[in-house]
Motif scaffolding. Structure first.
Motif, mmCIF file in Angstrom:
data_model
loop_
_atom_site.group_PDB
_atom_site.id
_atom_site.type_symbol
_atom_site.label_atom_id
_atom_site.label_comp_id
_atom_site.label_asym_id
_atom_site.label_seq_id
_atom_site.Cartn_x
_atom_site.Cartn_y
_atom_site.Cartn_z
ATOM 1 N N TYR A 1 0.832 -1.208 0.000
ATOM 2 C CA TYR A 1 0.000 0.000 0.000
ATOM 3 C C TYR A 1 0.866 1.257 0.000
ATOM 4 O O TYR A 1 0.639 2.183 -0.800
ATOM 5 N N GLU A 2 1.876 1.301 0.849
ATOM 6 C CA GLU A 2 2.734 2.495 0.918
ATOM 7 C C GLU A 2 3.547 2.667 -0.361
ATOM 8 O O GLU A 2 3.750 3.798 -0.835
ATOM 9 N N TYR B 1 4.014 5.924 -5.326
ATOM 10 C CA TYR B 1 4.139 5.937 -6.784
ATOM 11 C C TYR B 1 3.014 6.763 -7.396
ATOM 12 O O TYR B 1 3.237 7.546 -8.329
ATOM 13 N N ALA B 2 1.814 6.610 -6.871
ATOM 14 C CA ALA B 2 0.674 7.368 -7.381
ATOM 15 C C ALA B 2 0.836 8.864 -7.136
ATOM 16 O O ALA B 2 0.389 9.683 -7.949
ATOM 17 N N GLU B 3 1.473 9.220 -6.027
ATOM 18 C CA GLU B 3 1.740 10.635 -5.749
ATOM 19 C C GLU B 3 2.710 11.223 -6.772
ATOM 20 O O GLU B 3 2.550 12.362 -7.215
ATOM 21 N N ILE B 4 3.705 10.416 -7.148
ATOM 22 C CA ILE B 4 4.741 10.900 -8.070
ATOM 23 C C ILE B 4 4.256 10.887 -9.516
ATOM 24 O O ILE B 4 4.582 11.790 -10.303
ATOM 25 N N TYR B 5 3.440 9.888 -9.875
ATOM 26 C CA TYR B 5 2.983 9.738 -11.259
ATOM 27 C C TYR B 5 1.452 9.666 -11.326
ATOM 28 O O TYR B 5 0.875 8.622 -11.676
ATOM 29 N N PRO B 6 0.782 10.776 -11.007
ATOM 30 C CA PRO B 6 -0.686 10.749 -10.982
ATOM 31 C C PRO B 6 -1.323 10.698 -12.377
ATOM 32 O O PRO B 6 -2.503 10.367 -12.494
ATOM 33 N N GLU B 7 -0.547 11.021 -13.424
ATOM 34 C CA GLU B 7 -1.098 11.018 -14.785
ATOM 35 C C GLU B 7 -1.196 9.611 -15.371
ATOM 36 O O GLU B 7 -2.055 9.345 -16.209
ATOM 37 N N ASN B 8 -0.285 8.750 -14.946
ATOM 38 C CA ASN B 8 -0.258 7.389 -15.497
ATOM 39 C C ASN B 8 0.316 6.460 -14.436
ATOM 40 O O ASN B 8 1.531 6.327 -14.310
ATOM 41 N N CYS B 9 -0.535 5.819 -13.702
ATOM 42 C CA CYS B 9 -0.126 5.021 -12.551
ATOM 43 C C CYS B 9 -0.431 3.542 -12.800
ATOM 44 O O CYS B 9 -1.584 3.113 -12.746
ATOM 45 N N GLY C 1 -1.839 -7.739 -3.313
ATOM 46 C CA GLY C 1 -1.447 -6.811 -4.376
ATOM 47 C C GLY C 1 -2.611 -6.014 -4.936
ATOM 48 O O GLY C 1 -2.589 -4.767 -4.937
ATOM 49 N N ILE C 2 -3.646 -6.711 -5.402
ATOM 50 C CA ILE C 2 -4.780 -6.007 -5.994
ATOM 51 C C ILE C 2 -5.567 -5.222 -4.946
ATOM 52 O O ILE C 2 -5.949 -4.070 -5.198
ATOM 53 N N PRO C 3 -5.836 -5.758 -3.757
ATOM 54 C CA PRO C 3 -6.521 -4.938 -2.747
ATOM 55 C C PRO C 3 -5.772 -3.642 -2.428
ATOM 56 O O PRO C 3 -6.401 -2.592 -2.283
ATOM 57 N N ALA C 4 -4.435 -3.701 -2.323
ATOM 58 C CA ALA C 4 -3.671 -2.481 -2.057
ATOM 59 C C ALA C 4 -3.785 -1.509 -3.223
ATOM 60 O O ALA C 4 -3.913 -0.281 -3.034
ATOM 61 N N ALA C 5 -3.740 -2.024 -4.453
ATOM 62 C CA ALA C 5 -3.865 -1.161 -5.617
ATOM 63 C C ALA C 5 -5.235 -0.495 -5.666
ATOM 64 O O ALA C 5 -5.354 0.705 -5.956
ATOM 65 N N ILE C 6 -6.281 -1.262 -5.373
ATOM 66 C CA ILE C 6 -7.635 -0.710 -5.376
ATOM 67 C C ILE C 6 -7.756 0.429 -4.360
ATOM 68 O O ILE C 6 -8.331 1.493 -4.650
ATOM 69 N N GLU D 1 -8.323 6.215 -3.391
ATOM 70 C CA GLU D 1 -7.904 7.387 -2.613
ATOM 71 C C GLU D 1 -7.266 8.461 -3.485
ATOM 72 O O GLU D 1 -7.568 9.648 -3.357
ATOM 73 N N MET D 2 -6.367 8.039 -4.388
ATOM 74 C CA MET D 2 -5.544 8.990 -5.130
ATOM 75 C C MET D 2 -6.178 9.408 -6.456
ATOM 76 O O MET D 2 -5.846 10.463 -6.999
ATOM 77 N N LYS D 3 -7.037 8.578 -6.990
ATOM 78 C CA LYS D 3 -7.737 8.858 -8.242
ATOM 79 C C LYS D 3 -6.792 9.338 -9.364
ATOM 80 O O LYS D 3 -6.951 10.444 -9.903
ATOM 81 N N PRO D 4 -5.787 8.526 -9.721
ATOM 82 C CA PRO D 4 -4.898 8.917 -10.833
ATOM 83 C C PRO D 4 -5.673 9.025 -12.138
ATOM 84 O O PRO D 4 -6.717 8.383 -12.321
ATOM 85 N N LYS D 5 -5.155 9.831 -13.055
ATOM 86 C CA LYS D 5 -5.856 10.065 -14.315
ATOM 87 C C LYS D 5 -5.980 8.782 -15.125
ATOM 88 O O LYS D 5 -7.048 8.475 -15.656
ATOM 89 N N ARG D 6 -4.879 8.044 -15.243
ATOM 90 C CA ARG D 6 -4.902 6.732 -15.891
ATOM 91 C C ARG D 6 -4.333 5.728 -14.916
ATOM 92 O O ARG D 6 -3.324 5.990 -14.259
ATOM 93 N N MET D 7 -4.970 4.569 -14.826
ATOM 94 C CA MET D 7 -4.540 3.583 -13.833
ATOM 95 C C MET D 7 -4.502 2.189 -14.451
ATOM 96 O O MET D 7 -5.233 1.886 -15.407
ATOM 97 N N GLY D 8 -3.625 1.375 -13.898
ATOM 98 C CA GLY D 8 -3.524 0.007 -14.374
ATOM 99 C C GLY D 8 -2.732 -0.845 -13.410
ATOM 100 O O GLY D 8 -2.061 -0.347 -12.503
ATOM 101 N N ILE D 9 -2.824 -2.149 -13.599
ATOM 102 C CA ILE D 9 -2.009 -3.080 -12.820
ATOM 103 C C ILE D 9 -1.226 -3.956 -13.791
ATOM 104 O O ILE D 9 -1.636 -4.161 -14.942
ATOM 105 N N ARG D 10 -0.098 -4.446 -13.336
ATOM 106 C CA ARG D 10 0.685 -5.386 -14.124
ATOM 107 C C ARG D 10 0.928 -6.644 -13.300
ATOM 108 O O ARG D 10 1.275 -6.563 -12.115
ATOM 109 N N ILE D 11 0.735 -7.790 -13.950
ATOM 110 C CA ILE D 11 0.984 -9.090 -13.325
ATOM 111 C C ILE D 11 2.119 -9.757 -14.079
ATOM 112 O O ILE D 11 2.048 -9.911 -15.304
ATOM 113 N N ASP D 12 3.146 -10.176 -13.361
ATOM 114 C CA ASP D 12 4.370 -10.677 -13.995
ATOM 115 C C ASP D 12 4.639 -12.143 -13.665
ATOM 116 O O ASP D 12 5.719 -12.654 -13.967
#
Length: 478
Positions: A212-213, A218-226, A239-244, A249-260
């Motif tokens: 979560y932290e 990261y969302a604070e630094i890159y709010p346009e594309n997170c 992972g996904i609960p923390a991202a949600i 909370e932060m409502k970035p302009k564009r958001m996504g998750i990556r699974i590796d």
């Protein structure tokens, strides 16, 4: 690696010993024609993608031997001073024709033809093969992967697994030509305009007390594309609960998750359901982790919920078949303005070359815009656009196709005229668009990964007769 640096000595040593030999034999100024072509499409595909012409042009336009080069060659003790003096004042003087980058191409077609003094036309063999073999291989593999993704963006992520710096840079360039949306290779963006893309590594997450932290910062630094990497610990439980939580909370302009890692189909289905339930339908899901066209095709068929792919090692190394197999063969000599065709004979029929100076025509159906086949002709021949024109199956001369309502285009362009560059390389974005437009001219049956429809690459009657006569001249009893 910048082709504008002096790469003249990046060559097989025998190119230099032959050049010296041509001079000592008194045939250095004989005009020779060489064709660069390949014999088989990698991975059993229906076509390859031509790439690397911009680097070919840069290489040929910057050929020169430095004092250090000549001192090195002198130290070998096998080259004449006359030859070394020739190199000191070397100036490229050949004519060069090529198929433009982004064009679908087929076995045995003359992708590049070099005409000029044999010393020079022979010498450039190594670098032309190095450039075209590599970039065409990666572009061909990237095209397969992009087609497997069925419109979903594919990002080239292979820099750290490439076979050296130049392979990473030019591989990223070739992948972009073939349809990849961008690359992880920053220098490829700076130098060629293939968009640089990327988010975070697992180390970013591990640097913070919790996912979560890490995600919040990261969302604070890159709010346009997170885009958040959610598989450092447990994708579904943490992972996904923390991202949600961060996205809400932060409502970035564009958001996504990556699974590796993990089961792609299962995890993406669960992830999509969790994101949608949280009201984050606009959140995109990106998948990476040793992907290729086959795995991508399978997970899509299984219903995996994926918006984009990051493809690394299996693209940048063309892992399934990492050799393009292009060759460079003498096809003719010219004496007093008369072209004398030459042919290489082999017990392996695939290795018998097509002689002479040739033109490569592509035939298009006027009604659909689709390709009907290619025809190699003796240079100067014109294909008449008359109904009933016949072309033959390259693997079975008894099988023929009659053509109606078509037109033929010479698909090669001239790059150099007596050593002077006469071709302006288009911007990479234009090459990329051109590549897609040309792939769209192929029939769907040719796009299959397995058992694609055979494409007609025929010889004109004049060229066919020339080849047959030369073979007969060299026939011996077994």
């Amino acid at each position: 690696m910048d082709m504008k640096e002096n790469l003249t000595m990046l060559t097989d040593f025998y190119e230099i010993t032959m050049a010296n030999g041509y001079l000592e034999a008194g045939i250095e100024d004989e005009i020779a024609y060489f064709d660069l072509f390949f014999r088989r499409v990698p991975d059993g595909g229906g076509f390859a993608i031509m790439a690397g012409i911009e680097q070919v042009v840069e290489y040929l336009d910057n050929l020169k031997f430095t004092e250090d080069d000549i001192d090195y060659l002198r130290s070998k003790g096998i080259f004449s001073e006359r030859f070394l003096e020739y190199l000191a004042s070397f100036k490229f003087a050949c004519d060069v024709w090529a198929v433009p980058e982004g064009t679908p191409v087929f076995p045995h077609e003359p992708l590049i033809t070099v005409r000029g003094p044999v010393m020079q036309a022979q010498f450039v063999e190594t670098m032309l093969l190095l450039i075209v073999n590599h970039q065409s291989l990666i572009a061909t593999k990237a095209s397969r992967i992009v087609r497997a993704a069925k419109g979903r963006p594919v990002m080239e992520f292979g820099t750290r697994r490439a076979h050296g710096a130049s392979s990473a840079i030019y591989g990223a360039r070739a992948a972009y030509i073939a349809g990849c949306s961008g690359t992880a290779c920053t220098i490829a963006d700076r130098d060629y305009g293939s968009p640089a893309l990327g988010t975070m590594a697992h180390s970013w997450v591990l640097m913070f007390p919790s996912e979560y932290e890490a995600f919040k910062k990261y969302a604070e630094i890159y709010p346009e594309n997170c885009v958040l990497l959610v598989d450092t610990y447990n994708v579904l439980k943490s992972g996904i609960p923390a991202a949600i939580k961060v996205f809400q909370e932060m409502k970035p302009k564009r958001m996504g998750i990556r699974i590796d890692s993990g089961d792609i189909t299962y995890l993406t289905k669960k992830a999509r359901a969790m994101l949608d339930e949280a009201g984050l339908q606009e959140c995109k899901i990106t998948i990476s982790n040793s992907l290729d066209e086959w795995l991508i095709k399978d997970v899509i068929a299984e219903g995996a919920q994926i918006d984009s792919f990051g493809v690394g090692e299996r693209l940048i190394t063309a892992k399934s078949e990492p050799v393009f197999g292009g060759v460079y063969k003498l096809s003719a000599l010219e004496k007093d303005g008369v072209i004398e065709p030459k042919i290489k004979i082999s017990e392996n029929v695939e290795k018998i070359t097509n002689p002479g100076f040739k033109t490569l025509y592509r035939i298009f159906d006027n009604a659909t815009g689709k390709v009907l086949g290619d025809v190699m002709t003796v240079d100067g021949e014109v294909i008449e656009n008359k109904d009933g024109y016949e072309i033959f199956d390259p693997n079975a001369v008894w099988k023929r196709k009659r053509l109606y309502n078509f037109h033929a285009e010479n698909i090669r362009v001239q790059l150099f005229d007596h050593g002077r560059q006469v071709y302006d390389c288009p911007p990479l974005d234009e090459v990329r668009k051109y590549c897609q437009s040309q792939i769209n001219t192929l029939w769907d049956e040719m796009l299959r990964f397995e058992n694609p429809q055979t494409y007609y690459v025929d010889l004109s009657q004049k060229l066919y007769d020339m080849k047959r006569e030369l073979i007969e001249q060299h026939m011996i009893e077994g």
